[in-house]
Structures are given as C-alpha cells and as structure tokens.
Design a protein around this motif. Structure first.
Motif, PDB file in Angstrom:
ATOM      1  N   GLN A   1      48.161  33.927  43.400  1.00  0.00           N
ATOM      2  CA  GLN A   1      48.353  34.852  42.281  1.00  0.00           C
ATOM      3  C   GLN A   1      49.761  35.283  42.284  1.00  0.00           C
ATOM      4  OE1 GLN A   1      45.856  35.620  40.016  1.00  0.00           O
ATOM      5  NE2 GLN A   1      44.774  34.040  41.067  1.00  0.00           N
TER       6      GLN A   1
ATOM      7  N   ARG B   1      32.054  40.986  41.975  1.00  0.00           N
ATOM      8  CA  ARG B   1      33.168  40.549  41.124  1.00  0.00           C
ATOM      9  C   ARG B   1      33.850  41.711  40.415  1.00  0.00           C
ATOM     10  NH1 ARG B   1      30.899  36.892  37.024  1.00  0.00           N
ATOM     11  NH2 ARG B   1      33.068  36.696  36.400  1.00  0.00           N
TER      12      ARG B   1
ATOM     13  N   THR C   1      36.300  39.799  38.119  1.00  0.00           N
ATOM     14  CA  THR C   1      37.028  38.663  38.655  1.00  0.00           C
ATOM     15  C   THR C   1      36.611  37.386  37.944  1.00  0.00           C
ATOM     16  OG1 THR C   1      37.216  39.724  40.796  1.00  0.00           O
ATOM     17  CG2 THR C   1      37.517  37.340  40.754  1.00  0.00           C
ATOM     18  N   THR C   2      37.605  36.630  37.498  1.00  0.00           N
ATOM     19  CA  THR C   2      37.336  35.353  36.838  1.00  0.00           C
ATOM     20  C   THR C   2      37.570  34.194  37.794  1.00  0.00           C
ATOM     21  OG1 THR C   2      39.608  35.249  36.021  1.00  0.00           O
ATOM     22  CG2 THR C   2      37.951  36.230  34.572  1.00  0.00           C
ATOM     23  N   ALA C   3      38.417  34.394  38.817  1.00  0.00           N
ATOM     24  CA  ALA C   3      38.715  33.366  39.806  1.00  0.00           C
ATOM     25  C   ALA C   3      39.375  34.041  41.006  1.00  0.00           C
ATOM     26  CB  ALA C   3      39.657  32.302  39.235  1.00  0.00           C
ATOM     27  N   THR C   4      39.349  33.397  42.119  1.00  0.00           N
ATOM     28  CA  THR C   4      40.012  33.909  43.317  1.00  0.00           C
ATOM     29  C   THR C   4      41.014  32.878  43.776  1.00  0.00           C
ATOM     30  OG1 THR C   4      37.994  35.067  43.918  1.00  0.00           O
ATOM     31  CG2 THR C   4      39.655  34.832  45.627  1.00  0.00           C
ATOM     32  N   SER C   5      42.223  33.329  44.066  1.00  0.00           N
ATOM     33  CA  SER C   5      43.262  32.413  44.490  1.00  0.00           C
ATOM     34  C   SER C   5      44.299  33.136  45.326  1.00  0.00           C
ATOM     35  CB  SER C   5      43.956  31.815  43.259  1.00  0.00           C
ATOM     36  OG  SER C   5      45.092  31.099  43.641  1.00  0.00           O
TER      37      SER C   5
ATOM     38  N   ARG D   1      42.688  38.360  43.249  1.00  0.00           N
ATOM     39  CA  ARG D   1      41.549  38.344  42.331  1.00  0.00           C
ATOM     40  C   ARG D   1      42.072  38.237  40.898  1.00  0.00           C
ATOM     41  NH1 ARG D   1      36.830  40.697  44.945  1.00  0.00           N
ATOM     42  NH2 ARG D   1      36.035  41.462  42.962  1.00  0.00           N
ATOM     43  N   SER D   2      41.982  37.072  40.298  1.00  0.00           N
ATOM     44  CA  SER D   2      42.339  36.918  38.900  1.00  0.00           C
ATOM     45  C   SER D   2      41.239  37.578  38.084  1.00  0.00           C
ATOM     46  CB  SER D   2      42.463  35.439  38.544  1.00  0.00           C
ATOM     47  OG  SER D   2      42.793  35.305  37.185  1.00  0.00           O
TER      48      SER D   2
END
Length: 127
Positions: free
Chosen positions: A127, A95, A120-124, A62-63
């Motif tokens: 990370q 989020r 959370t700003t983005a999910t990847s 979780r960015s």
C-alpha cells in the motif's frame, strides 16, 4: 497510496506523517474552496477527513473504501487556514476498520470531528 491519488495532490493536500494506524494530512485553504459564506465548503472538509480515513487504513496494509461516515462541523474554516486532519484507528473487526478524524487548524482550533467505518477490499503490504 498518495502517488495513486492525483486528485488529492492537485487540491494541495499533503501527507505530514504516517505510522501504523495513524495519519496526518495537511491542507492550506484558498478561495477555490470557499462557499457563499466565505468559509470552506463542508464538502471539502468531508473530503479531507475521508481521505485521512482511507490513508489511515492503508497504513495498516488494508485497502479500504468508506462504508459509512459522519461528520460534525464545529466551526467555519476561513480562507488561508492550514488544516490538519489527524486520523486514528479506533477498532478493527473482520473487514471493518473504524477511524476517528479530528480536523483542526495549526493553532489546534477544532473545526470538525469525523468518524468513518471502512470496509477492506484487499490486503497488501505494498500500500
């Protein structure tokens, strides 16, 4: 994430351990980080705890950025102290991720307690 965070590395902060939902950071405090009282400036203690929050969220893919945070300073950190910031996820809702961070010495002396709410700003998975 640490590789993309050169300022944290330049301060001497290192990653001790990472597992999903938990991270330990370490920092040896030198004279550059002391205030006029001869103890670590509280802003640097906050920086360490806030970094632990971000890395803890990243450990889950979780960015995130900090939405709110609160810190209680419990004791002054002397020069030469080896600080350990242990962050653990307490809750996830949508989020929002809530983490608690304990900032201790290597002797387990408690210097600060921090609670952060990250969004959370983005999910990847990279990370």
């Amino acid at each position: 994430m640490f590789r993309r965070d050169p300022e944290v590395a330049s301060l001497g902060i290192t990653v001790r351990s990472v597992s999903p939902g938990s991270v330990d950071l370490e920092w040896i405090i030198d004279h550059r980080f002391l205030n006029s009282h001869g103890i670590q400036h509280g802003g640097f203690t906050f920086l360490l705890a806030d970094t632990a929050l971000a890395y803890c969220c990243a450990s889950l893919g979780r960015s995130s950025v900090t939405r709110t945070a609160e810190i209680a300073f419990l004791s002054g950190v002397p020069a030469g102290a080896r600080l350990i910031a242990r962050a653990e996820v307490r809750a996830i809702s949508g989020r929002t991720t809530i983490c608690d961070v304990r900032v201790t010495g290597e002797d387990n002396a408690l210097y600060a307690e921090f609670r952060g709410h990250a969004v959370t700003t983005a999910t990847s998975s990279t990370q």
